[in-house]
Write a protein that holds these residues in place. Structure first.
Motif, PDB file in Angstrom:
ATOM      1  N   GLU A 126       2.237   2.210   9.666  1.00  0.00           N
ATOM      2  CA  GLU A 126       1.076   2.129  10.454  1.00  0.00           C
ATOM      3  C   GLU A 126       0.150   3.381  10.255  1.00  0.00           C
ATOM      4  O   GLU A 126      -1.080   3.241  10.504  1.00  0.00           O
ATOM      5  N   ASP A 127       0.836   4.526  10.224  1.00  0.00           N
ATOM      6  CA  ASP A 127       0.059   5.623  10.065  1.00  0.00           C
ATOM      7  C   ASP A 127      -0.517   6.071   8.761  1.00  0.00           C
ATOM      8  O   ASP A 127      -1.378   6.595   8.549  1.00  0.00           O
ATOM      9  N   VAL A 128      -0.429   5.046   7.722  1.00  0.00           N
ATOM     10  CA  VAL A 128      -0.885   5.185   6.404  1.00  0.00           C
ATOM     11  C   VAL A 128      -1.944   4.040   6.274  1.00  0.00           C
ATOM     12  O   VAL A 128      -2.694   4.046   5.327  1.00  0.00           O
ATOM     13  N   ILE A 185      -6.907   0.905   3.926  1.00  0.00           N
ATOM     14  CA  ILE A 185      -7.942   0.020   4.183  1.00  0.00           C
ATOM     15  C   ILE A 185      -9.281   0.697   3.463  1.00  0.00           C
ATOM     16  O   ILE A 185     -10.134  -0.006   3.057  1.00  0.00           O
ATOM     17  N   ARG A 186      -9.552   1.841   4.180  1.00  0.00           N
ATOM     18  CA  ARG A 186     -10.598   2.646   3.458  1.00  0.00           C
ATOM     19  C   ARG A 186     -10.585   2.595   2.056  1.00  0.00           C
ATOM     20  O   ARG A 186     -11.813   2.188   1.428  1.00  0.00           O
ATOM     21  N   ARG A 187      -9.470   2.948   1.369  1.00  0.00           N
ATOM     22  CA  ARG A 187      -9.592   3.131  -0.011  1.00  0.00           C
ATOM     23  C   ARG A 187     -10.015   1.722  -0.869  1.00  0.00           C
ATOM     24  O   ARG A 187     -10.350   1.642  -1.783  1.00  0.00           O
ATOM     25  N   VAL A 188      -9.280   0.783  -0.219  1.00  0.00           N
ATOM     26  CA  VAL A 188      -9.020  -0.593  -0.967  1.00  0.00           C
ATOM     27  C   VAL A 188     -10.207  -1.470  -0.690  1.00  0.00           C
ATOM     28  O   VAL A 188     -10.994  -2.034  -1.423  1.00  0.00           O
ATOM     29  N   THR A 189     -10.835  -0.916   0.583  1.00  0.00           N
ATOM     30  CA  THR A 189     -12.180  -1.610   0.618  1.00  0.00           C
ATOM     31  C   THR A 189     -13.378  -1.123   0.014  1.00  0.00           C
ATOM     32  O   THR A 189     -14.165  -1.953  -0.754  1.00  0.00           O
ATOM     33  N   ALA A 232       0.148   1.049  -2.605  1.00  0.00           N
ATOM     34  CA  ALA A 232       1.427   0.966  -1.711  1.00  0.00           C
ATOM     35  C   ALA A 232       3.021   1.283  -2.431  1.00  0.00           C
ATOM     36  O   ALA A 232       3.842   1.251  -1.838  1.00  0.00           O
ATOM     37  N   GLY A 233       2.733   1.071  -3.631  1.00  0.00           N
ATOM     38  CA  GLY A 233       4.075   1.325  -4.454  1.00  0.00           C
ATOM     39  C   GLY A 233       4.968   0.247  -4.648  1.00  0.00           C
ATOM     40  O   GLY A 233       6.112   0.484  -4.926  1.00  0.00           O
ATOM     41  N   PHE A 234       4.112  -0.886  -4.226  1.00  0.00           N
ATOM     42  CA  PHE A 234       5.025  -2.170  -4.574  1.00  0.00           C
ATOM     43  C   PHE A 234       5.024  -2.455  -6.178  1.00  0.00           C
ATOM     44  O   PHE A 234       4.218  -2.342  -6.766  1.00  0.00           O
ATOM     45  N   PRO A 235       6.271  -2.688  -6.699  1.00  0.00           N
ATOM     46  CA  PRO A 235       6.310  -3.333  -8.075  1.00  0.00           C
ATOM     47  C   PRO A 235       5.654  -4.604  -8.550  1.00  0.00           C
ATOM     48  O   PRO A 235       5.324  -5.322  -7.414  1.00  0.00           O
ATOM     49  N   LEU A 236       5.099  -4.756  -9.703  1.00  0.00           N
ATOM     50  CA  LEU A 236       4.421  -5.752  -9.969  1.00  0.00           C
ATOM     51  C   LEU A 236       4.433  -6.200 -11.450  1.00  0.00           C
ATOM     52  O   LEU A 236       4.409  -5.200 -12.414  1.00  0.00           O
ATOM     53  N   VAL A 270      -8.483  -6.063  -7.100  1.00  0.00           N
ATOM     54  CA  VAL A 270      -8.364  -5.286  -5.876  1.00  0.00           C
ATOM     55  C   VAL A 270      -6.993  -5.471  -5.307  1.00  0.00           C
ATOM     56  O   VAL A 270      -6.245  -4.401  -5.055  1.00  0.00           O
ATOM     57  N   HIS A 271      -6.054  -6.381  -5.655  1.00  0.00           N
ATOM     58  CA  HIS A 271      -4.748  -6.443  -5.235  1.00  0.00           C
ATOM     59  C   HIS A 271      -3.764  -5.807  -6.277  1.00  0.00           C
ATOM     60  O   HIS A 271      -2.900  -5.306  -5.768  1.00  0.00           O
TER      61      HIS A 271
END
Length: 478
Positions: A11-13, A18-22, A170-174, A162-163
């Motif tokens: 939650e702290d990040v 949100i600011r960066r992705v927006t 977030a460091g999620f693999p894709l 965007v995604h």
């Protein structure tokens, strides 16, 4: 399934993410207009999900296939006058808005149309529900078929980028095939350009009929951009109803003339709601354009074929067979129907009315309207149905089983909604192009999708009515 979940973000990040992705969403063009008709226009980010939503790839394979079948079905309905007349006979006496459209359609039909080519840019909306037998996977159920002003095909094309960015931050693999390319506006633009070519006058224009205020103008500019990239000679002009009332006329051969332009294609992004017709002049304008040689997108027949009442009748036993002979196709179309029920004063609907009054959360009441925000749910449905059940107005509505949605988790980025991870559900729309004459399908293809995600407690799902957020499917194996 892959071990990926939006709850896994600390939650702290979240705020910084949100600011960066927006900011990235704005850069890629996920925008809506927040001014009226001023120049320069001011934009803000459309509501969107912070991450893509997990979804079985099979859902997309199936809905994209069935959408092409639906386009053929609606085309055949639109060319079956007696069927549409029978479907709408109880609606027209009690629904002035639909009656006005029927009058326009019937007037041109009796005169003989000046233009036989019709273009429909459609979107077939579905929701997913758990399989009834409790097994893994999801069933697909149709919400509605839209033949008029099917929007968001432009802005949704940017959500993949965007995604890709949000997953990377977030460091999620894709894997690239889990987040596939999607650009509906290219296919929709192809349909508009093809119709323009068939009109046969290189100097004629494509008319975008729009409203003021118009929050969806960036989406329309995506279409114009892809038209320009494909065929620069196919020029676009934008006009409102008020402007067209003042500046349009029919030429000697029923050419539609607007100012100094001859119009090859009329593309409606406005004109689907009663509030768009405050005076007789607006209906007269629709009649004028329907009488013209311009190719309509859609024609009034196709517009009427998308009525909820016709959707309800098509779901009745043995009706699909009137239009489709192949039993496999019939079975596949029928498999996505939910229960749809006619509401009549003659007593034939009394059992389903009593069931809806006793269990209002199991149903949705729908009128013959487009644009969102018109349906009734839950306690509101019960109160409204009690009010009209003994009136003629009852016939202008249908009752539909409420879909048991698949719930998942995501973060919705929109004004007034905190960044917490929420229980949400998604609605999948498949875009398509259908170009035809009464005797022949000239083009029939699907061209991408719109995924909208909303809180599970939200009833309506419109983007511009503030209920839903743009989303992307993250393909997984079940």
């Amino acid at each position: 399934m892959m071990d990926y979940h939006s709850d896994m973000i600390a939650e702290d990040v979240v705020g910084e993410m949100i600011r960066r992705v927006t900011g990235m969403a704005m850069l890629y063009g996920v925008q809506k207009t927040v001014t009226n008709w001023e120049f320069p226009e001011q934009q803000e980010a459309m509501p969107f999900t912070l991450f893509p939503s997990l979804m079985p790839a099979e859902v997309f394979t199936r809905t994209r296939r069935v959408h092409i079948m639906f386009q053929t079905l609606i085309y055949r309905v639109a060319n079956d006058h007696e069927f549409m007349k029978k479907c709408l006979k109880d609606v027209l006496p009690v629904d002035d808005f639909t009656q006005e459209f029927w009058n326009i359609y019937n007037t041109v039909r009796e005169e003989g149309p000046a233009q036989e080519i019709t273009l429909t840019l459609s979107r077939d909306d579905f929701m997913m529900e758990p399989k009834a037998d409790g097994s893994k996977g999801q069933d697909v159920k149709q919400v509605e078929f839209n033949t008029f002003a099917s929007g968001a095909g432009g802005v949704i094309g940017a959500m993949r980028d965007v995604h890709r960015y949000s997953l990377n931050v977030a460091g999620f693999p894709l894997k690239e095939d889990q987040l596939p390319e999607n650009c509906p506006s290219k296919g929709l633009a192809k349909g508009l350009v093809k119709a323009w070519q068939l009109y046969g006058n290189d100097r004629a224009v494509v008319l975008f009929v729009v409203g003021i205020p118009e929050p969806n103008s960036p989406d329309q500019r995506w279409l114009e951009r892809h038209m320009f990239e494909s065929e620069p000679r196919a020029r676009v002009i934008y006009r409102t109803f008020d402007q067209l009332i003042q500046a349009s006329k029919l030429g000697e051969n029923k050419e539609l003339l607007v100012d100094d332009y001859e119009v090859a294609v009329v593309y409606y992004r406005y004109g689907y709601s009663p509030k768009h017709y405050p005076t007789r002049k607006e209906y007269d304008l629709r009649l004028k354009m329907e009488r013209s040689r311009a190719i309509k997108c859609p024609s009034m027949a196709s517009h009427l074929a998308g009525c909820k009442k016709i959707q309800q009748v098509l779901a009745e036993p043995r009706v699909l067979e009137r239009f489709i002979s192949d039993p496999v196709t019939v079975a596949e179309i029928r498999s996505v129907f939910v229960g749809l029920y006619r509401l009549n004063q003659d007593g034939s609907s009394s059992a389903v009315i009593e069931k809806a009054l006793a269990n209002p959360d199991q149903f949705v009441m729908k009128p013959q309207r487009e644009g969102g925000g018109n349906n009734h749910f839950g306690a509101e449905l019960k109160s409204f149905l009690e009010k009209i059940k003994n009136t003629q107005e009852l016939s202008s509505w249908i009752l539909m089983d409420r879909i048991r949605v698949v719930e998942h988790r995501n973060r919705l980025i929109r004004v007034g909604l905190g960044p917490e991870c929420r229980d949400v559900c998604s609605e999948l729309g498949i875009f398509g192009v259908h170009l035809s004459t009464p005797g022949e399908e000239l083009e029939n293809f699907e061209c991408g999708w719109l995924l909208r995600t909303k809180p599970v407690e939200a009833n309506e799902g419109g983007l511009f009515s503030g209920f839903s957020c743009l989303d992307s499917p993250f393909f997984v194996d079940v």
